[in-house]
Design a protein around this motif. Structure first.
Motif, PDB file in Angstrom:
ATOM      1  N   GLU A 165     107.292  39.336 -37.460  1.00  0.00           N
ATOM      2  CA  GLU A 165     106.627  39.584 -38.742  1.00  0.00           C
ATOM      3  C   GLU A 165     105.481  40.582 -38.598  1.00  0.00           C
ATOM      4  OE1 GLU A 165     104.755  35.843 -36.962  1.00  0.00           O
ATOM      5  OE2 GLU A 165     106.781  36.683 -37.195  1.00  0.00           O
ATOM      6  N   LEU A 166     104.912  40.689 -37.402  1.00  0.00           N
ATOM      7  CA  LEU A 166     103.851  41.660 -37.174  1.00  0.00           C
ATOM      8  C   LEU A 166     104.379  43.088 -37.303  1.00  0.00           C
ATOM      9  CD1 LEU A 166     102.028  39.993 -34.149  1.00  0.00           C
ATOM     10  CD2 LEU A 166     100.997  40.485 -36.389  1.00  0.00           C
ATOM     11  N   LEU A 167     105.553  43.331 -36.792  1.00  0.00           N
ATOM     12  CA  LEU A 167     106.149  44.662 -36.911  1.00  0.00           C
ATOM     13  C   LEU A 167     106.480  44.963 -38.361  1.00  0.00           C
ATOM     14  CD1 LEU A 167     107.215  47.254 -35.673  1.00  0.00           C
ATOM     15  CD2 LEU A 167     109.404  46.094 -35.276  1.00  0.00           C
ATOM     16  N   VAL A 168     107.011  43.979 -39.060  1.00  0.00           N
ATOM     17  CA  VAL A 168     107.344  44.181 -40.477  1.00  0.00           C
ATOM     18  C   VAL A 168     106.090  44.547 -41.264  1.00  0.00           C
ATOM     19  CG1 VAL A 168     108.197  43.069 -42.573  1.00  0.00           C
ATOM     20  CG2 VAL A 168     109.346  42.642 -40.378  1.00  0.00           C
ATOM     21  N   THR A 169     105.014  43.846 -41.030  1.00  0.00           N
ATOM     22  CA  THR A 169     103.760  44.139 -41.723  1.00  0.00           C
ATOM     23  C   THR A 169     103.242  45.527 -41.365  1.00  0.00           C
ATOM     24  OG1 THR A 169     103.147  41.806 -41.796  1.00  0.00           O
ATOM     25  CG2 THR A 169     101.368  43.397 -42.058  1.00  0.00           C
ATOM     26  N   ALA A 170     103.339  45.896 -40.100  1.00  0.00           N
ATOM     27  CA  ALA A 170     102.857  47.203 -39.659  1.00  0.00           C
ATOM     28  C   ALA A 170     103.595  48.350 -40.338  1.00  0.00           C
ATOM     29  CB  ALA A 170     103.005  47.322 -38.141  1.00  0.00           C
ATOM     30  N   LEU A 171     104.819  48.093 -40.756  1.00  0.00           N
ATOM     31  CA  LEU A 171     105.628  49.135 -41.371  1.00  0.00           C
ATOM     32  C   LEU A 171     105.653  49.053 -42.897  1.00  0.00           C
ATOM     33  CD1 LEU A 171     108.605  48.993 -38.850  1.00  0.00           C
ATOM     34  CD2 LEU A 171     106.853  50.771 -39.001  1.00  0.00           C
ATOM     35  N   THR A 172     104.848  48.162 -43.452  1.00  0.00           N
ATOM     36  CA  THR A 172     104.824  47.980 -44.905  1.00  0.00           C
ATOM     37  C   THR A 172     103.658  48.743 -45.520  1.00  0.00           C
ATOM     38  OG1 THR A 172     105.839  45.778 -44.707  1.00  0.00           O
ATOM     39  CG2 THR A 172     104.703  46.280 -46.768  1.00  0.00           C
ATOM     40  N   HIS A 173     103.974  49.764 -46.266  1.00  0.00           N
ATOM     41  CA  HIS A 173     102.953  50.594 -46.922  1.00  0.00           C
ATOM     42  C   HIS A 173     102.371  49.845 -48.123  1.00  0.00           C
ATOM     43  CE1 HIS A 173     101.523  53.976 -49.518  1.00  0.00           C
ATOM     44  NE2 HIS A 173     101.061  54.384 -48.358  1.00  0.00           N
ATOM     45  N   PRO A 174     101.090  50.102 -48.454  1.00  0.00           N
ATOM     46  CA  PRO A 174     100.483  49.434 -49.615  1.00  0.00           C
ATOM     47  C   PRO A 174     101.249  49.613 -50.917  1.00  0.00           C
ATOM     48  CG  PRO A 174      98.784  50.453 -48.288  1.00  0.00           C
ATOM     49  CD  PRO A 174     100.097  50.883 -47.695  1.00  0.00           C
ATOM     50  N   SER A 175     102.049  50.676 -51.024  1.00  0.00           N
ATOM     51  CA  SER A 175     102.796  50.913 -52.256  1.00  0.00           C
ATOM     52  C   SER A 175     103.843  49.848 -52.522  1.00  0.00           C
ATOM     53  CB  SER A 175     103.476  52.287 -52.219  1.00  0.00           C
ATOM     54  OG  SER A 175     104.438  52.355 -51.168  1.00  0.00           O
ATOM     55  N   ILE A 176     104.163  49.048 -51.514  1.00  0.00           N
ATOM     56  CA  ILE A 176     105.161  47.989 -51.714  1.00  0.00           C
ATOM     57  C   ILE A 176     104.606  46.622 -51.302  1.00  0.00           C
ATOM     58  CG2 ILE A 176     106.273  48.057 -49.439  1.00  0.00           C
ATOM     59  CD1 ILE A 176     108.975  47.918 -50.860  1.00  0.00           C
ATOM     60  N   GLY A 177     103.332  46.609 -50.905  1.00  0.00           N
ATOM     61  CA  GLY A 177     102.717  45.352 -50.514  1.00  0.00           C
ATOM     62  C   GLY A 177     102.443  44.459 -51.717  1.00  0.00           C
ATOM     63  N   SER A 178     102.243  43.178 -51.460  1.00  0.00           N
ATOM     64  CA  SER A 178     101.960  42.215 -52.526  1.00  0.00           C
ATOM     65  C   SER A 178     101.269  41.004 -51.911  1.00  0.00           C
ATOM     66  CB  SER A 178     103.256  41.779 -53.216  1.00  0.00           C
ATOM     67  OG  SER A 178     104.067  41.029 -52.320  1.00  0.00           O
ATOM     68  N   ALA A 179     100.959  40.035 -52.758  1.00  0.00           N
ATOM     69  CA  ALA A 179     100.294  38.823 -52.271  1.00  0.00           C
ATOM     70  C   ALA A 179     101.153  38.095 -51.245  1.00  0.00           C
ATOM     71  CB  ALA A 179      99.991  37.905 -53.442  1.00  0.00           C
ATOM     72  N   THR A 180     102.453  38.192 -51.385  1.00  0.00           N
ATOM     73  CA  THR A 180     103.357  37.515 -50.454  1.00  0.00           C
ATOM     74  C   THR A 180     103.914  38.453 -49.390  1.00  0.00           C
ATOM     75  OG1 THR A 180     105.216  37.903 -51.968  1.00  0.00           O
ATOM     76  CG2 THR A 180     104.029  35.814 -52.177  1.00  0.00           C
TER      77      THR A 180
END
Length: 225
Positions: A22-37
């Motif tokens: 999950e750390l890698l997934v988060t590292a590759l998630t740009h704020p444009s698609i981020g959310s509370a979950t």
């Protein structure tokens, strides 16, 4: 959590097997698609920037025991700047696995230096959080290795030096012109020409505009000096 096939392949390119994927997934998630979950990579980017800096500062310190602070600083700055992080990201095809919002994807986010540089720092932090400092250090030295080895040759910024050379002779600043771009989006190759007012010029090719500009400036400096 199990990584998707593309992220598993990216993890293999990094040379790190994640105990906490999950750390890698988060590292590759740009704020444009981020959310509370779905947390984005901004916090990891913050941490990764500091980890990268420490690893490279130590590497430069150990590589040249005779270098002064004034010599080490420009070498360090060249290695940690966002453009260099983006170049490293392109080399491991990080853009292909970035998780972006629709608008960012349409606007070419996978090719943007800022997004690639930020994500590269976040990935370093993910490895640090997952495997500790030694794992992060090994990753950085593996990906930046050639650049660290070449850093000793980095002195004054070539573009700055060329501009100062021109100013000292009462000439206008050098002009940088993009002559062409080729290659795939994730690994472009730019051709830049730098021109002086007296007609002298030099060309260079590199994986980013900035790198090509600096190479061209260095080539012209060698010619006029």
């Amino acid at each position: 959590m199990k990584l998707s096939a593309d992220l598993a392949a990216f993890s293999a390119r990094l040379g790190h097997r994640f105990a906490r994927p999950e750390l890698l997934v988060t590292a590759l998630t740009h704020p444009s698609i981020g959310s509370a979950t779905r947390p984005d990579n901004q916090r990891l980017e913050f941490l990764g920037d500091r980890v990268l800096g420490l690893v490279l500062a130590e590497a430069l310190f150990e590589a040249d025991s005779s270098a002064s602070e004034g010599q080490l600083a420009p070498r360090f700055n060249a290695l940690v700047r966002k453009e260099t992080c983006a170049e490293v990201a392109r080399e491991i095809d990080l853009g292909a696995v970035l998780k972006l919002g629709r608008s960012e994807t349409k606007s070419g986010g996978r090719r943007k230096e800022a997004l690639l540089g930020d994500a590269m720092e976040a990935v370093i932090a993910a490895v640090y959080r997952d495997g500790g400092f030694e794992a992060a250090r090994a990753l950085v030295l593996r990906l930046w290795g050639a650049r660290v080895a070449e850093a000793r040759a980095v002195g004054q910024d070539a573009k700055t030096a060329l501009q100062e050379w021109a100013q000292a002779r009462g000439a206008p600043p050098p002009d940088y012109v993009e002559l062409g771009r080729e290659g795939p989006d994730h690994a472009p190759l730019f051709t830049i020409e730098v021109r002086l007012a007296d007609g002298r010029s030099a060309k260079a090719r590199a994986g980013s505009k900035r790198q090509a500009e600096h190479a061209a400036a260095a080539a012209l400096l060698a010619e006029v000096s």
